[in-house]
Design an enzyme around this catalytic site. Sequence first.
Site, PDB file in Angstrom:
ATOM      1  N   ASP A   1      -6.468  -6.518   4.475  1.00 41.15           N
ATOM      2  CA  ASP A   1      -5.738  -4.977   4.418  1.00 41.15           C
ATOM      3  C   ASP A   1      -5.683  -4.616   5.672  1.00 41.15           C
ATOM      4  O   ASP A   1      -6.798  -4.226   6.424  1.00 41.15           O
ATOM      5  CB  ASP A   1      -6.698  -4.184   3.238  1.00 41.15           C
ATOM      6  CG  ASP A   1      -5.959  -2.660   3.376  1.00 41.15           C
ATOM      7  OD1 ASP A   1      -6.860  -1.958   2.613  1.00 41.15           O
ATOM      8  OD2 ASP A   1      -5.161  -2.307   3.961  1.00 41.15           O
TER       9      ASP A   1
ATOM     10  N   MET B   1      -8.686   7.999   0.468  1.00 46.19           N
ATOM     11  CA  MET B   1      -9.375   8.503   1.652  1.00 46.19           C
ATOM     12  C   MET B   1     -10.072   9.834   1.394  1.00 46.19           C
ATOM     13  O   MET B   1      -9.193  10.915   1.046  1.00 46.19           O
ATOM     14  CB  MET B   1      -8.557   8.408   2.852  1.00 46.19           C
ATOM     15  CG  MET B   1      -8.029   7.131   3.317  1.00 46.19           C
ATOM     16  SD  MET B   1      -6.947   7.044   4.563  1.00 46.19           S
ATOM     17  CE  MET B   1      -6.376   5.420   4.693  1.00 46.19           C
TER      18      MET B   1
ATOM     19  N   MET C   1     -11.370  -5.746   5.485  1.00 43.51           N
ATOM     20  CA  MET C   1     -10.363  -5.207   6.191  1.00 43.51           C
ATOM     21  C   MET C   1     -10.016  -5.700   7.666  1.00 43.51           C
ATOM     22  O   MET C   1     -11.084  -6.243   8.200  1.00 43.51           O
ATOM     23  CB  MET C   1     -11.098  -3.715   6.489  1.00 43.51           C
ATOM     24  CG  MET C   1     -11.385  -2.802   5.376  1.00 43.51           C
ATOM     25  SD  MET C   1      -9.888  -2.399   4.762  1.00 43.51           S
ATOM     26  CE  MET C   1      -9.213  -1.336   5.838  1.00 43.51           C
TER      27      MET C   1
ATOM     28  N   HIS D   1      -1.373  -1.223  -4.115  1.00 42.36           N
ATOM     29  CA  HIS D   1      -2.526  -0.971  -3.450  1.00 42.36           C
ATOM     30  C   HIS D   1      -2.783   0.724  -2.993  1.00 42.36           C
ATOM     31  O   HIS D   1      -1.811   1.202  -2.439  1.00 42.36           O
ATOM     32  CB  HIS D   1      -2.695  -1.752  -2.073  1.00 42.36           C
ATOM     33  CG  HIS D   1      -3.904  -1.647  -1.404  1.00 42.36           C
ATOM     34  ND1 HIS D   1      -5.079  -2.395  -1.887  1.00 42.36           N
ATOM     35  CD2 HIS D   1      -4.254  -0.694  -0.586  1.00 42.36           C
ATOM     36  CE1 HIS D   1      -5.913  -1.999  -0.860  1.00 42.36           C
ATOM     37  NE2 HIS D   1      -5.773  -1.232  -0.099  1.00 42.36           N
TER      38      HIS D   1
ATOM     39  N   MET E   1     -11.995   4.598   0.008  1.00 43.98           N
ATOM     40  CA  MET E   1     -12.543   4.910   1.397  1.00 43.98           C
ATOM     41  C   MET E   1     -12.983   6.123   1.348  1.00 43.98           C
ATOM     42  O   MET E   1     -12.710   7.268   1.744  1.00 43.98           O
ATOM     43  CB  MET E   1     -11.233   4.669   2.351  1.00 43.98           C
ATOM     44  CG  MET E   1     -10.942   3.199   2.751  1.00 43.98           C
ATOM     45  SD  MET E   1      -9.507   3.341   3.615  1.00 43.98           S
ATOM     46  CE  MET E   1      -8.386   3.366   2.215  1.00 43.98           C
TER      47      MET E   1
ATOM     48  N   SER F   1       0.846  -1.210  -0.055  1.00 47.48           N
ATOM     49  CA  SER F   1       0.090  -0.051  -0.145  1.00 47.48           C
ATOM     50  C   SER F   1       0.836   1.197   0.022  1.00 47.48           C
ATOM     51  O   SER F   1       1.745   1.419   0.893  1.00 47.48           O
ATOM     52  CB  SER F   1      -1.030   0.064   1.357  1.00 47.48           C
ATOM     53  OG  SER F   1      -1.358   1.315   1.386  1.00 47.48           O
TER      54      SER F   1
ATOM     55  N   HIS G   1      -8.321   1.275  -3.575  1.00 48.83           N
ATOM     56  CA  HIS G   1      -9.458   1.103  -2.541  1.00 48.83           C
ATOM     57  C   HIS G   1     -10.083   2.503  -2.030  1.00 48.83           C
ATOM     58  O   HIS G   1      -9.242   3.444  -1.505  1.00 48.83           O
ATOM     59  CB  HIS G   1      -8.340   0.575  -1.166  1.00 48.83           C
ATOM     60  CG  HIS G   1      -9.207   0.483  -0.107  1.00 48.83           C
ATOM     61  ND1 HIS G   1      -8.738  -0.067   1.111  1.00 48.83           N
ATOM     62  CD2 HIS G   1     -10.415   0.474   0.345  1.00 48.83           C
ATOM     63  CE1 HIS G   1      -9.485  -0.141   2.220  1.00 48.83           C
ATOM     64  NE2 HIS G   1     -10.687   0.139   1.667  1.00 48.83           N
TER      65      HIS G   1
ATOM     66  N   ASP H   1      -4.672   3.589  -1.648  1.00 48.12           N
ATOM     67  CA  ASP H   1      -5.529   4.031  -0.255  1.00 48.12           C
ATOM     68  C   ASP H   1      -5.908   5.363  -0.487  1.00 48.12           C
ATOM     69  O   ASP H   1      -5.508   6.444  -0.219  1.00 48.12           O
ATOM     70  CB  ASP H   1      -5.093   3.726   0.783  1.00 48.12           C
ATOM     71  CG  ASP H   1      -4.919   2.385   1.287  1.00 48.12           C
ATOM     72  OD1 ASP H   1      -3.972   1.918   1.645  1.00 48.12           O
ATOM     73  OD2 ASP H   1      -6.032   1.542   1.283  1.00 48.12           O
TER      74      ASP H   1
HETATM   75  C1  DX5 Z   1      -6.467   1.348   6.103  1.00 52.34           C
HETATM   76  C2  DX5 Z   1      -5.507   1.134   5.081  1.00 52.34           C
HETATM   77  C3  DX5 Z   1      -4.461   0.395   5.431  1.00 52.34           C
HETATM   78  C4  DX5 Z   1      -3.497   0.302   4.641  1.00 52.34           C
HETATM   79  C5  DX5 Z   1      -2.192  -0.701   5.065  1.00 52.34           C
HETATM   80  O1  DX5 Z   1      -7.505   2.316   5.797  1.00 52.34           O
HETATM   81  O2  DX5 Z   1      -6.179   0.603   3.869  1.00 52.34           O
HETATM   82  O3  DX5 Z   1      -4.831  -0.803   5.918  1.00 52.34           O
HETATM   83  O4  DX5 Z   1      -3.753  -0.265   3.344  1.00 52.34           O
HETATM   84  O5  DX5 Z   1      -1.814  -0.285   6.199  1.00 52.34           O
HETATM   85  P1  DX5 Z   1      -0.592  -1.298   6.732  1.00 52.34           P
HETATM   86  O6  DX5 Z   1       0.378  -0.093   7.216  1.00 52.34           O
HETATM   87  O7  DX5 Z   1      -1.284  -1.746   8.398  1.00 52.34           O
HETATM   88  O8  DX5 Z   1      -0.303  -2.535   6.131  1.00 52.34           O
HETATM   89 ZN    ZN Z   2      -6.513  -0.288   1.614  1.00 57.51          ZN
END
Ligand code: DX5
Ligand code: ZN
Length: 220
Positions: free
Chosen positions: A177, A38, A139, A34, A69, A9, A67, A36
């Site tokens: 994840d 947000m 998750m 990946h 969010m 990620s 992903h 993320d």
């Molecule tokens: C949370 C994110 C994280 C990220 C991975 O919203 O989706 O989970 O991808 O995080 P870590 O650092 O825990 O691998």
């Molecule tokens: Zn993620």
Amino acid sequence: MNKIQIAPSILSADFAAMGEAVEALERCGADLIHCDVMDGSFVPKITFGSDMIEAVRRHTSLPLDVHLMCVNPLAKAEEFAQAGASGLTVHAEACGAGLLQALREIHSLGVRAGVAVSPDTPLQGIYHCLEIADMLLVMSVYPGKGGQKLIERTLAKATEARRFFESAGAEKDIEMDGGITEENVAAVKAAGVNVIVAGNTVFRAPDMAKTIAELRDRTR
Ligand code: DX5
Ligand code: ZN
């Protein structure tokens, strides 16, 4: 069992050097990137939008596993698909009764469609959506930030999903994840997961290639 894929990620990358970060991930053996996204509403943090996906797209040939969010993720789906996303994963909690339609619309954009469920969201009520989704993202932390501890009870949800797919004769991807490390990745795979997201574990590693290889070795 679906092929194991390691999906670092970029949430944990240096945002001021993202191009170099994804080039390094590709060199170090990642299978997917990946991403993320947000929006500051679905989760408190704001990370990046489709412009970052477009920028990252220019620095790697790996699939971009986006992903979302975000509240109302469909509003931006086309923008992300055009920016170069290979797959768009939307949260069941953000889509509610519109989840099935959301997946159909993502497919109409020509990209893979994923459903994400937060730790407290049961699979009951979304099984019909899993029939058309390409991937389920379980998750293992509450969405919103990297570097959290994996919530053990979420492993059972991955197993439940794998049994559901197997009973339907469907070889679908199950992604996990949040909080995945070299120490717990074997248990994650044993639970039925085949797409491993790791942000902190990969980016904090002194040798990213070694850590990605270690995650892969421990899931053989
Ligand atoms: C949370 C994110 C994280 C990220 C991975 O919203 O989706 O989970 O991808 O995080 P870590 O650092 O825990 O691998
Ligand atoms: Zn993620």
